[in-house]
Design a protein around this motif. Structure first.
Motif, mmCIF file in Angstrom:
data_model
loop_
_atom_site.group_PDB
_atom_site.id
_atom_site.type_symbol
_atom_site.label_atom_id
_atom_site.label_comp_id
_atom_site.label_asym_id
_atom_site.label_seq_id
_atom_site.Cartn_x
_atom_site.Cartn_y
_atom_site.Cartn_z
ATOM 1 N N VAL A 25 0.856 -1.198 0.000
ATOM 2 C CA VAL A 25 0.000 0.000 0.000
ATOM 3 C C VAL A 25 0.887 1.242 0.000
ATOM 4 O O VAL A 25 1.782 1.381 0.828
ATOM 5 N N ILE A 26 0.645 2.121 -0.949
ATOM 6 C CA ILE A 26 1.458 3.329 -1.082
ATOM 7 C C ILE A 26 0.557 4.556 -1.218
ATOM 8 O O ILE A 26 -0.651 4.437 -1.466
ATOM 9 N N GLU A 27 1.139 5.733 -1.057
ATOM 10 C CA GLU A 27 0.430 6.991 -1.269
ATOM 11 C C GLU A 27 1.122 7.772 -2.377
ATOM 12 O O GLU A 27 2.353 7.789 -2.470
ATOM 13 N N VAL A 28 0.315 8.403 -3.198
ATOM 14 C CA VAL A 28 0.809 9.132 -4.365
ATOM 15 C C VAL A 28 0.203 10.532 -4.371
ATOM 16 O O VAL A 28 -0.966 10.713 -4.017
ATOM 17 N N SER A 29 1.007 11.519 -4.753
ATOM 18 C CA SER A 29 0.526 12.892 -4.896
ATOM 19 C C SER A 29 0.295 13.195 -6.364
ATOM 20 O O SER A 29 1.224 13.076 -7.175
ATOM 21 N N ILE A 31 -3.695 16.298 -4.870
ATOM 22 C CA ILE A 31 -4.603 15.257 -4.393
ATOM 23 C C ILE A 31 -3.741 14.081 -3.940
ATOM 24 O O ILE A 31 -2.923 13.572 -4.709
ATOM 25 N N GLN A 32 -3.919 13.677 -2.697
ATOM 26 C CA GLN A 32 -3.190 12.520 -2.166
ATOM 27 C C GLN A 32 -4.076 11.290 -2.319
ATOM 28 O O GLN A 32 -5.201 11.256 -1.810
ATOM 29 N N LEU A 33 -3.557 10.291 -3.017
ATOM 30 C CA LEU A 33 -4.289 9.055 -3.250
ATOM 31 C C LEU A 33 -3.589 7.889 -2.562
ATOM 32 O O LEU A 33 -2.369 7.886 -2.415
ATOM 33 N N LYS A 34 -4.378 6.883 -2.190
ATOM 34 C CA LYS A 34 -3.842 5.707 -1.510
ATOM 35 C C LYS A 34 -4.382 4.456 -2.174
ATOM 36 O O LYS A 34 -5.545 4.397 -2.581
ATOM 37 N N VAL A 73 2.658 13.394 -11.359
ATOM 38 C CA VAL A 73 2.298 12.305 -10.445
ATOM 39 C C VAL A 73 3.562 11.894 -9.706
ATOM 40 O O VAL A 73 4.559 11.500 -10.328
ATOM 41 N N PHE A 74 3.528 11.985 -8.377
ATOM 42 C CA PHE A 74 4.718 11.753 -7.560
ATOM 43 C C PHE A 74 4.450 10.696 -6.489
ATOM 44 O O PHE A 74 3.406 10.723 -5.846
ATOM 45 N N GLY A 75 5.408 9.792 -6.313
ATOM 46 C CA GLY A 75 5.296 8.805 -5.252
ATOM 47 C C GLY A 75 5.169 7.382 -5.734
ATOM 48 O O GLY A 75 5.216 6.454 -4.931
ATOM 49 N N LEU A 76 5.009 7.191 -7.053
ATOM 50 C CA LEU A 76 4.996 5.818 -7.562
ATOM 51 C C LEU A 76 6.365 5.190 -7.331
ATOM 52 O O LEU A 76 6.475 4.039 -6.932
ATOM 53 N N ASP A 77 7.417 5.954 -7.596
ATOM 54 C CA ASP A 77 8.759 5.517 -7.204
ATOM 55 C C ASP A 77 9.133 6.249 -5.917
ATOM 56 O O ASP A 77 8.591 7.319 -5.628
ATOM 57 N N ASP A 106 11.192 12.587 -4.267
ATOM 58 C CA ASP A 106 10.708 13.816 -4.912
ATOM 59 C C ASP A 106 9.303 14.158 -4.425
ATOM 60 O O ASP A 106 8.952 15.332 -4.274
ATOM 61 N N LYS A 107 8.481 13.152 -4.122
ATOM 62 C CA LYS A 107 7.153 13.396 -3.565
ATOM 63 C C LYS A 107 7.251 14.074 -2.200
ATOM 64 O O LYS A 107 6.599 15.093 -1.946
ATOM 65 N N GLY A 108 8.057 13.495 -1.307
ATOM 66 C CA GLY A 108 8.175 14.052 0.026
ATOM 67 C C GLY A 108 8.726 15.465 0.010
ATOM 68 O O GLY A 108 8.220 16.357 0.710
ATOM 69 N N PHE A 109 9.763 15.681 -0.802
ATOM 70 C CA PHE A 109 10.405 16.989 -0.912
ATOM 71 C C PHE A 109 9.399 18.025 -1.406
ATOM 72 O O PHE A 109 9.245 19.113 -0.814
ATOM 73 N N LEU A 110 8.687 17.708 -2.483
ATOM 74 C CA LEU A 110 7.718 18.641 -3.043
ATOM 75 C C LEU A 110 6.556 18.877 -2.087
ATOM 76 O O LEU A 110 6.093 20.016 -1.917
ATOM 77 N N ASP A 111 6.074 17.827 -1.457
ATOM 78 C CA ASP A 111 4.973 17.985 -0.505
ATOM 79 C C ASP A 111 5.376 18.894 0.652
ATOM 80 O O ASP A 111 4.576 19.718 1.127
ATOM 81 N N ALA A 112 6.626 18.769 1.131
ATOM 82 C CA ALA A 112 7.085 19.620 2.226
ATOM 83 C C ALA A 112 7.140 21.080 1.794
ATOM 84 O O ALA A 112 6.743 21.992 2.538
ATOM 85 N N ILE A 113 7.646 21.318 0.589
ATOM 86 C CA ILE A 113 7.743 22.692 0.083
ATOM 87 C C ILE A 113 6.363 23.319 -0.053
ATOM 88 O O ILE A 113 6.131 24.459 0.388
ATOM 89 N N THR A 114 5.425 22.583 -0.646
ATOM 90 C CA THR A 114 4.088 23.156 -0.830
ATOM 91 C C THR A 114 3.358 23.302 0.502
ATOM 92 O O THR A 114 2.582 24.242 0.685
#
Length: 508
Positions: free
Chosen positions: A30-34, A93-96, A136-140, A265-273
């Motif tokens: 189970v993962i989360e994607v932005s 949008i954060q998807l799971k 789309v960020f967080g697949l990798d 890259d997902k975590g970094f971008l999410d923190a910035i925004t």
């Protein structure tokens, strides 16, 4: 939407530099994607002076459209994905869901090398969403950045404060650089982005007691389930404590909000925004000391980060980012020059490094930081971002590698040589730390002081300092040429790709 044609998401895939053994990622993980959405309308650039947007006005005019977000949700839910969060201001949008559900939704295969997930091709989205989805960020989830700090050592051992008479406290550096006095950053919030490590309150109290300063109000903010997780002094804690202690000592009256996120890259971008759109803490300046060479980022990451920094400019938020610690090669060993991202974004203040010589509390000389072992001020010319208008007359050369007419960095510089570094306390241990990592929070502290002094946000200062470069003290000696890159840049009068315009201490 199940049977409609798909559209390849531009810039979503970056082929690996080298081959490695990969296997199919666990289907049930189970993962989360932005999912990043486009704006309702284009954001003017740069933001006109005196015409800054409030966060609510920005969301109303330039955030994501609610109807567009609903279309993305409908698509996601048709593939069994669930919505974790929708933030129209952050256009996210954060998807799971499971790996298999995301693979089906985005027509992509996820692989693993045993440590992290990797894409095995480009991401695809429904044709009907091609004008709605920007990324789309967080697949990798491969690590994307490294901290830009270096610990002073002698004979392999960490140097103590007493053994480093040529090192400085941030308070001493602020005085040497003639930072504004009579202000403390009161009423300001400095945001710090961290992709690992943590802080201990007892260290902060002890450090600031030693400086005869009140400890700043430091708040840890979790992004994507990452937390303040202090470990050991030889890890990422060094970056976290350096950032807090430098920014806090320069502007002890400012509140400090530390956003902890995963190193992806997902975590970094999410923190910035999160920091940019934080309506509770409302940062007026953001300090970032993590990054890596431009060629390590997907184009969608470069573009989406850059658009977020453009948003910060429109809101009057100054972004200070370390330019790198490996000179002209930026950590790469391909024999070419590289610049660091996100410092290469044209909407941020890229911070390079110098070495000081001080005699009787007087600064007698300052040159580009460059040690013999390829430790040097990062700088050069972007191979991705075009030369911005504010650098049109700065004399930025073409990129050595590609001859691209790109954005030059750094913009400014400050003390970064570990041998003349910053006296800090990390996990109870005295250390002297340098690197351009220290310059970003140093500049963030300065901006907080200037904001209090002028009673208005400095915001996107790049056009101002390039229009009036005399407000910086020029650094004309030294270079950042490195053995691995076989070439690089030399400092000289005016802007250069080692120290930028020089040392900044005022804006008028």
């Amino acid at each position: 939407m199940e049977n409609q044609s798909t559209h390849q998401l531009s810039g979503s895939y970056l082929p690996p530099k080298s081959s490695e053994t990969l296997q199919q990622s666990g289907k049930d993980e189970v993962i989360e994607v932005s999912v990043r959405l486009n704006r309702k309308k284009a954001l003017p650039s740069p933001a006109p002076a005196g015409a800054l947007l409030s966060r609510p006005d920005y969301e109303t005019q330039y955030g994501a459209d609610a109807a567009a977000a609903e279309l993305v949700e409908t698509f996601a839910h048709s593939h069994g994905l669930t919505t974790v969060d929708i933030d129209l201001a952050r256009r996210t949008i954060q998807l799971k869901g499971t790996v298999s559900e995301f693979e089906a939704a985005f027509n992509v295969q996820l692989m693993t090398n045993g440590s992290y997930r990797l894409l095995n091709g480009a991401i695809h989205i429904p044709e009907s969403l091609k004008d709605i989805i920007a990324g789309v960020f967080g697949l990798d989830n491969k690590p994307i950045a490294r901290p830009m700090f270096q610990v002073a050592k002698k004979d392999g051992k960490v140097v103590s404060h007493a053994a480093a008479p040529q090192a400085f406290t941030p308070v001493e550096l602020a005085a040497l650089y003639d930072f504004p006095t009579g202000v403390s950053g009161k009423g300001q919030c400095i945001a710090i982005i961290e992709l690992g490590g943590g802080f201990r309150n007892k260290d902060i109290t002890q450090y600031f007691n030693g400086l005869s300063l009140h400890a700043p109000n430091v708040k840890a903010i979790s992004v994507d389930n990452a937390k303040n997780s202090p470990g050991t002094a030889d890890g990422a804690d060094g970056e976290v404590m350096l950032d807090i202690e430098v920014a806090g000592a320069v502007a002890p009256g400012a509140k400090i909000a530390v956003y902890f996120a995963p190193n992806t890259d997902k975590g970094f971008l999410d923190a910035i925004t999160k920091a940019i759109h934080d309506t509770t803490n409302k940062p007026s300046v953001i300090s970032i000391s993590w990054g890596s060479a431009e060629l390590n980022w997907t184009p969608q990451a470069l573009d989406n980060f850059n658009e977020s920094f453009k948003t910060a400019a429109a809101l009057g938020i100054t972004i200070c980012i370390a330019s790198g610690d490996s000179g002209s090669r930026d950590g790469e060993t391909d024999g070419k020059v590289h610049v660091d991202f996100p410092a290469s974004s044209p909407y941020v203040l890229a911070c390079g490094g110098t070495r000081l010589t001080v005699d009787n509390n007087t600064l007698t000389s300052e040159v580009v930081w460059h040690d013999a072992d390829d430790s040097a001020s990062g700088g050069g010319v972007s191979d991705y971002f075009a030369l911005p208008d504010y650098q049109a007359n700065a004399g930025v050369p073409l990129s050595i590698s590609t001859k691209f007419k790109g954005r030059g960095l750094p913009d400014v510089a400050g003390d970064a040589d570990p041998d003349t570094g910053y006296k800090v306390l990390v996990d109870g241990q005295e250390m002297v730390i340098g690197g351009t990592s220290a310059v970003a929070p140093l500049m963030a502290g300065l901006i907080a002081l200037l904001n209090e002094k002028t009673k208005s946000p400095a915001g996107f200062i790049n056009p101002k300092i390039y229009a009036n470069p005399s407000i910086c003290r020029d650094i004309t000696g030294g270079d950042n040429k490195t053995t691995s890159a076989k070439t690089g840049y030399t400092a000289g009068p005016g802007w250069d790709a080692c120290s930028g315009l020089g040392v900044l201490s005022r804006l008028s």
